[in-house]
Write a protein that holds these residues in place. Structure first.
Motif, short mmCIF file in Angstrom:
data_model
loop_
_atom_site.label_atom_id
_atom_site.label_comp_id
_atom_site.label_asym_id
_atom_site.label_seq_id
_atom_site.Cartn_x
_atom_site.Cartn_y
_atom_site.Cartn_z
N UNK A 158 -0.11 2.06 -2.43
CA UNK A 158 1.10 2.31 -2.67
C UNK A 158 1.89 1.60 -3.63
N UNK A 197 4.37 -1.17 -5.21
CA UNK A 197 5.18 -2.44 -4.03
C UNK A 197 6.36 -2.22 -5.53
N UNK A 200 9.46 -12.99 2.82
CA UNK A 200 8.17 -13.72 2.45
C UNK A 200 8.11 -13.44 1.07
N UNK A 229 6.13 -12.56 -0.98
CA UNK A 229 4.96 -11.59 -0.94
C UNK A 229 3.96 -11.67 -2.83
N UNK A 249 -7.60 -13.56 6.60
CA UNK A 249 -6.76 -12.66 8.12
C UNK A 249 -5.32 -11.65 7.13
N UNK A 289 -5.18 -7.80 6.73
CA UNK A 289 -3.60 -7.39 7.30
C UNK A 289 -3.70 -6.47 5.70
N UNK A 293 6.93 0.32 1.28
CA UNK A 293 6.09 -0.77 1.50
C UNK A 293 5.63 -1.76 1.42
N UNK A 300 6.28 -3.46 4.92
CA UNK A 300 5.35 -3.26 5.05
C UNK A 300 4.44 -4.71 5.04
N UNK A 301 4.28 -4.84 3.87
CA UNK A 301 3.75 -6.20 3.52
C UNK A 301 4.40 -7.42 4.01
N UNK A 302 5.60 -7.38 4.64
CA UNK A 302 5.87 -7.89 5.42
C UNK A 302 6.14 -8.29 7.04
N UNK A 318 2.96 -6.94 8.23
CA UNK A 318 1.63 -6.74 8.03
C UNK A 318 1.24 -7.83 8.28
N UNK A 319 1.62 -9.27 7.39
CA UNK A 319 2.07 -10.40 7.48
C UNK A 319 1.84 -10.74 8.46
N UNK A 320 3.06 -10.80 8.89
CA UNK A 320 3.50 -11.53 10.06
C UNK A 320 2.63 -11.49 11.56
N UNK A 348 -0.74 -10.57 11.02
CA UNK A 348 -1.57 -10.94 10.83
C UNK A 348 -1.73 -12.84 11.86
#
Lengths: 441, 441
Positions: free
Chosen positions: A171, A173, A186, A188, A423, A427, B416, B419-421, B423-425, B427
């Motif tokens: 994907x 981003x 966050x 990223x 982790x 993830x 996307x 979703x990363x944001x 997924x990190x939370x 994890x």
């Protein structure tokens, strides 16, 4: 050894197999590291990068992103098959607004190109790693590259305003953009910076630039010992001036490269400190006073051309070298510099170091006269990493962990931090297909 | 509404229930946000912070970390019970090495304390958020705080060399330390910076400092319109000088605070630009030339004392205000500044803005004469966020998402990235107990 059937890949983007040897190694090739890949993919744009990753992720095929191939840690070397994804065709400057101090470039744009575009427009891009003519912005981001002038101005990550990247399972981003401040999600972008292609593949970046300093005035001085040189470094830190750079060379590095130092060096020079004022003559005078009676003012152009050649001159001394980029707290630098030589001696190897003193970032180097020296140098490097960790430092200040330092993060970080690291990897890349084996604890 | 039996908590560390009202709100209290908590925990050190998180994590009890309570987004407000974990007792300066430009402080140390310690030793800590006397370093890190001088010197995250933090389920981790460069592991420090206490609780930080600039020379100028003022800002960016600050006030902000501007302002001033040279008189002259014929040089101390009062003066104009901190690309600033006033007008509210022009970071403000204005102001704020996103900007440049901007990240970022944001939370905080409801997409 796993082989992958990649016959369908060429329908996704330009791809080649068998793989040219140039895609199987990086600057660590002198240490004998050469990988193996089933194909090299040459996407033309970010959409094709995403398509390649999707194609590979569906088929459990490893993807190894590749920039300019100038890394020293084997980060771009495919270890056991899969697809090398080269960013070399993503070379567009998408936008450039000199008056707003910003540029958006694709990952394959060379570091030197960004520096040149900035310079031609009265601006400055301070990230200046050693191989800027060959290294690419994407790789600089993947390793969080540095260089002499990042002492004052900060490493790559500090100049990234936004990133476009492809993350598993394929994907595209975008995080950040042409905005200088953003705390909505966050960070990223910072997570991707320095992740060595194990979390995502950067396809483009918004970079901040700054007005070019009007004048650079280098000031250097040599000393008879590491202790005297490190005392001078502390004097510079206490001078009240923020120098643009604060570099050093130890006795061995001077022996290899000192003969061509612009203006010459005293015969008894055993330690060289290089600073630079980019804030005027008054600050240059203050730096000269901090450096003491041996201070001299080499020509800036000549100095930096010479400085770029130091690594090569050290290599030339015995024919080969094994160099690592530990960093230590500033107050442990003298100890580290002397201990590097002692570690070499214990393994019957000439050793030296030079680097970014103001950041405590040392290019610790063991000279190799023949391939037979390599096993002893590798043992010495393990002692070096243990030294860096023991001094409260790090195994890598700017090159990254790659493949060659695998396993060392687990010795540097305590278990809970390593678990967080793992982790996050799990993830974002649950199949572990992105640059496998790299940046592992 | 869930209630938790926290009778055992006081065996872990000092704890109080019922909870004093001071722990249930932050600086957004004027908007009526007041939370509910079952207890407040007052750990004495990092080990007790870890013990409280372990205790809560085992019992599925939410933990809401709290610094100085100066946030504007409700980030420290407990929404629905659980434990408020205040860092107020973690006030130790663990180490301070002025000659090495570094300090290690616990999370509860006040921002102003770090600034004062630096100043007393010839150094400078450039992060200068509005409530520095009350805000704490831990909170500054949790929100990635800024301020006027972070235009030149970078926001909080750029000064963090290392963090000690407690992460779920209650483990103390250390990432980075007294080292200025480190690319060994993922940049977990940057991930925690700005995470608003939703990924971990910072207990201590290694901060970088720098030598204090010798002299500050503010240069300001007023203009008759937003367009003229923004043109002056672009002239400053083109001047070749990097000013230490680049601030602005629009017509409404001048109406509220201009009367006390040091040295006075012209009656027809509708836009004010403030810059500062900390690199000498020559650069101050260049800034003055860029600002044009109305340039004046207010006294630095008087100017910054006045500037700190702007927010309060705007509040005083009608009795209340609702202020948000969007950021936009620099080339969209004039449009954003005028549109803020237009949005207010559409909701029958006086509106104004001021802030960090060089970063495109605007404190967009709707004035409230009575509580009845609040619903209209909230509707206006929603238009404001949509404006920021539409201009390619962000809903928050420095205050964070907290509780009040929940849901907006999902409109700013594409799916996307969200979703990363998430997924990190998931994890790092799989039970979702750390500051629930905050910084959500």
């Amino acid at each position: 050894m796993i082989s992958h059937d990649l016959s369908g890949l060429s329908a996704v983007c330009e791809a080649r197999a068998p793989v040219d040897a140039a895609y199987l190694a990086d600057a660590s090739a002198s240490m004998g590291l050469r990988g193996r890949a089933d194909a090299v993919a040459l996407p033309a744009d970010a959409a094709e990068v995403a398509a390649v990753m999707r194609w590979c992720y569906e088929r459990d095929v490893p993807v190894v992103p590749r920039g300019g191939g100038t890394g020293y840690a084997g980060g771009a070397v495919p270890i056991d098959g899969g697809v090398v994804l080269s960013l070399e065709r993503l070379t567009r400057v998408r936008s450039f607004d000199p008056l707003l101090w910003r540029i958006e470039v694709e990952a394959g744009v060379r570091t030197a190109t960004v520096a040149r575009l900035a310079r031609e427009n009265g601006l400055y891009f301070p990230v200046d790693p050693g191989a800027a003519e060959q290294s690419q912005i994407g790789g600089n981001i993947a390793t969080n590259a540095g260089g002499p002038h990042t002492f004052k101005y900060g490493v790559m990550g500090k100049w990234v305003m936004g990133l476009e990247a492809v993350v598993p399972p394929g994907e595209l981003v975008q995080v950040g953009g042409p905005v200088r401040k953003d705390v909505a999600g966050y960070d990223l972008a910072s997570l991707l910076v320095g992740s060595e292609g194990t979390l995502g593949i950067v396809t483009a970046a918004w970079l901040a630039l700054m007005p070019a300093p009007a004048l650079r005035i280098p000031v250097a001085a040599s000393y008879g010992s590491t202790a005297a040189g490190c005392a001078a470094i502390e004097s510079v830190l206490a001078s009240g001036v923020v120098p643009a750079v604060l570099e050093y060379l130890d006795a061995g590095a001077i022996a290899a490269s000192g003969a061509t130092f612009p203006g010459g060096l005293a015969d008894d020079a055993r330690f060289l400190v290089i600073t630079e004022s980019d804030t005027g003559a008054q600050d240059a005078d203050a730096l000269a006073e901090a450096l003491g009676r041996t201070a001299l003012r080499p020509d800036a152009t000549a100095l930096w051309r010479w400085r770029e050649g130091v690594s090569l001159a050290v290599t030339a001394r015995r024919g080969g070298k094994l160099s690592e980029d530990i960093a230590v707290p500033l107050d442990r630098m003298a100890q580290a510099i002397d201990e590097i030589v002692a570690i070499g001696a214990r393994h019957a190897l000439e050793a030296c170091s030079w680097g970014h003193a103001g950041d405590g970032n040392l290019h610790a180097t063991f000279l190799l006269a023949s391939p037979e020296d390599l096993p002893r140098a590798e043992a010495a490097v393990h002692e070096l990493f243990a030294l860096a960790i023991g001094l409260g430092g790090t195994i890598s200040g700017e090159h990254g962990v790659g493949w060659l330092k695998r396993g060392w993060l687990g010795r540097q970080w305590d278990a809970p931090a390593v678990r967080l690291h793992q982790a996050i990897k799990a993830a974002i890349d649950p199949k572990g297909l992105l640059n496998p084996g790299k940046k592992t604890a």
